[in-house]
Scaffold this motif. Structure first.
Motif, PDB file in Angstrom:
ATOM      1  N   LYS A   1       0.823  -1.205   0.000  1.00 12.47           N
ATOM      2  CA  LYS A   1       0.000   0.000   0.000  1.00 12.47           C
ATOM      3  C   LYS A   1       0.859   1.258   0.000  1.00 12.47           C
ATOM      4  CE  LYS A   1      -3.492  -2.684   0.220  1.00 12.47           C
ATOM      5  NZ  LYS A   1      -4.191  -2.977  -1.053  1.00 12.47           N
TER       6      LYS A   1
ATOM      7  N   ARG B   1      -5.368   2.539  -1.578  1.00 10.00           N
ATOM      8  CA  ARG B   1      -6.134   1.684  -2.488  1.00 10.00           C
ATOM      9  C   ARG B   1      -6.464   0.364  -1.813  1.00 10.00           C
ATOM     10  NH1 ARG B   1      -2.437   2.617  -7.945  1.00 10.00           N
ATOM     11  NH2 ARG B   1      -2.852   4.860  -8.141  1.00 10.00           N
TER      12      ARG B   1
ATOM     13  N   TRP C   1      -9.808  -2.425  -1.082  1.00 13.09           N
ATOM     14  CA  TRP C   1     -11.033  -2.806  -1.783  1.00 13.09           C
ATOM     15  C   TRP C   1     -12.085  -3.417  -0.863  1.00 13.09           C
ATOM     16  CZ3 TRP C   1     -10.648  -0.939  -6.594  1.00 13.09           C
ATOM     17  CH2 TRP C   1      -9.357  -0.698  -7.088  1.00 13.09           C
TER      18      TRP C   1
ATOM     19  N   GLU D   1      -7.673   3.933 -10.208  1.00  7.01           N
ATOM     20  CA  GLU D   1      -7.747   2.927  -9.153  1.00  7.01           C
ATOM     21  C   GLU D   1      -8.115   3.544  -7.810  1.00  7.01           C
ATOM     22  OE1 GLU D   1      -4.262   0.558  -9.000  1.00  7.01           O
ATOM     23  OE2 GLU D   1      -4.680  -0.467 -10.901  1.00  7.01           O
ATOM     24  N   ASP D   2      -7.624   4.743  -7.551  1.00  7.20           N
ATOM     25  CA  ASP D   2      -8.013   5.438  -6.311  1.00  7.20           C
ATOM     26  C   ASP D   2      -9.520   5.687  -6.292  1.00  7.20           C
ATOM     27  OD1 ASP D   2      -5.373   5.809  -5.163  1.00  7.20           O
ATOM     28  OD2 ASP D   2      -5.020   7.210  -6.782  1.00  7.20           O
TER      29      ASP D   2
ATOM     30  N   SER E   1     -11.571   2.276  -6.002  1.00 12.27           N
ATOM     31  CA  SER E   1     -11.514   1.652  -4.676  1.00 12.27           C
ATOM     32  C   SER E   1     -12.394   2.419  -3.690  1.00 12.27           C
ATOM     33  CB  SER E   1     -10.069   1.605  -4.180  1.00 12.27           C
ATOM     34  OG  SER E   1      -9.566   2.900  -3.931  1.00 12.27           O
TER      35      SER E   1
END
Length: 403
Positions: free
Chosen positions: A28, A77, A79, A190-191, A194
């Protein structure tokens, strides 16, 4: 066309004084600001979907200068909620922080409660602003959530920005909206995906062991993206919590009503036993400034030495590539922050240019649905073409083998 708007003057000053840290913990990436005396129990600020660590710059400066330690983070990020709990706990371990006070807004407040439920010993108090207890209503409003990971970033940004109320705003609220929109533009696909999934994954906060007396609920009384029904549900859960109501402020009162928010935060911290140390913070800042001046002087001396070496090499007819490499090494530094601590993969950005954009303003929800439909239709067609090509290849190979 992307429109550039001038950055607020106090934000420019903040960026010049407080370094942005970037570290890797496991898989991360964490971005955060840390300002104030390290001996004071920290207040960690967690933003909502549209926020970054920068949106709390007014709280970092105001409270930090009064002797409180404020840490503002980006949501990494992650999930799932379990992944968030493990990642945040590793971040606290890395920072050598055992117990924290958390100020969470919107999704950040929900994540703070989830963490408090699962790791009660690490939470000393909570301040929840425009937050909620469950995500069912958000999940129902986003039926295309399973396709989030396939959606392009501009559609994700547009979907997030549609949650911000349109129409004329009071000047201080309009400024806060412009600043947050600029921060959304800095987020990658992706930020965004998520955070959206965290907001719509069906879940609810269970009972937490933290007494209501250690919780403050801070809400705006005009409007925000969180439905009033969910805010009422939060107030009913924590009946003994302190209530702080702002008459106006919109979705981002920490920007639009920063003076009032900072006062409520300070009152909360005093009530739960946090003692500010302004004189210690002032001494630390002076030491940091002296260290920075010494580092600058050392860098200047190194540059002068490199220039002298280059001049000597040129006089001897030798190559200047070695001197260039030394100069690059000096600019890179040795991986230490302004306080002299080794941060490993930590880096600081102090002069980031935050763009603003109005390229999504012309899209409405219907247009988004239409574009998403066409986009995923194209993906389905592409998949069918790939399957057909594979079948054709198999048939041709079979015929050649039989021949």
């Amino acid at each position: 066309m992307i429109l550039q708007t001038p950055l607020p003057g106090d934000y420019v000053y903040f960026k010049s004084q407080v370094p942005l840290h970037k570290i890797s913990i496991g898989s991360k990436q964490w971005r955060y600001y840390d300002f104030g005396p390290k001996s004071v129990a920290p207040l960690i600020c967690i933003p909502g979907i549209a926020g970054t660590a920068d949106v709390y710059y007014k709280q970092i400066m105001a409270l930090g200068l009064k002797g409180y330690r404020v840490i503002s983070i980006d949501i990494p990020r992650v999930w799932t909620y379990l992944e968030w709990i493990h990642s945040f706990e590793k971040f606290l371990d890395f920072m050598n922080i055992h117990q924290v006070h958390i100020y969470g807004t919107s999704l950040g407040g929900f994540l703070a409660q989830i963490f408090a439920q699962q790791r009660p010993r690490r939470i000393k108090s909570l301040i929840l602003s425009n937050s909620f207890l469950e995500t069912h209503k958000f999940a129902a409003a986003m039926p295309w959530a399973p396709a989030v990971n396939w959606a392009p970033s501009f559609l994700l940004k547009r979907y997030i920005l549609t949650g911000i109320r349109d129409g004329p705003h009071e000047p201080f609220i309009a400024d806060s909206v412009d600043f947050v929109v600029a921060q959304v533009e800095t987020l990658g696909r992706e930020d965004l995906s998520s955070r959206l999934l965290l907001n719509v994954n069906v879940a609810s906060v269970g009972p937490i062991s933290l007494p209501d007396s250690l919780i403050t609920i801070m809400d705006t009384n005009d409007y925000c993206a969180v439905p009033q029904e969910l805010k009422d549900q939060l107030n009913e859960r924590y009946t003994g919590a302190r209530k702080a109501v702002l008459k106006t402020g919109g979705d981002f009162p920490f920007l639009s009503r920063s003076d009032e928010v900072n006062l409520y935060l300070q009152l909360h911290l005093r009530r739960v036993g946090v003692e500010a140390k302004p004189e210690l913070n002032l001494n630390n800042n002076n030491n940091n400034n002296n260290n920075n001046n010494n580092n600058n002087n050392n860098n200047n001396n190194n540059n002068n030495n490199n220039n002298n070496n280059n001049n000597n090499n040129n006089g001897a007819g030798s190559s200047s590539s070695t001197g260039g490499n030394n100069s690059d090494f000096d600019r890179t530094g040795n991986g230490e922050d302004r306080n002299g601590g080794d941060l490993g993969s930590d880096s600081h950005d102090s002069d980031e240019n935050v763009p603003t954009s109005s390229m999504y303003d012309s899209l409405g929800n219907d247009e988004i649905a239409l574009v998403l439909g066409g986009y995923f239709g194209y993906l389905a067609l592409l998949r069918e073409l790939c399957v057909a090509s594979c079948l054709l290849y198999i048939i041709r190979s079979t015929r050649m083998l039989s021949a």
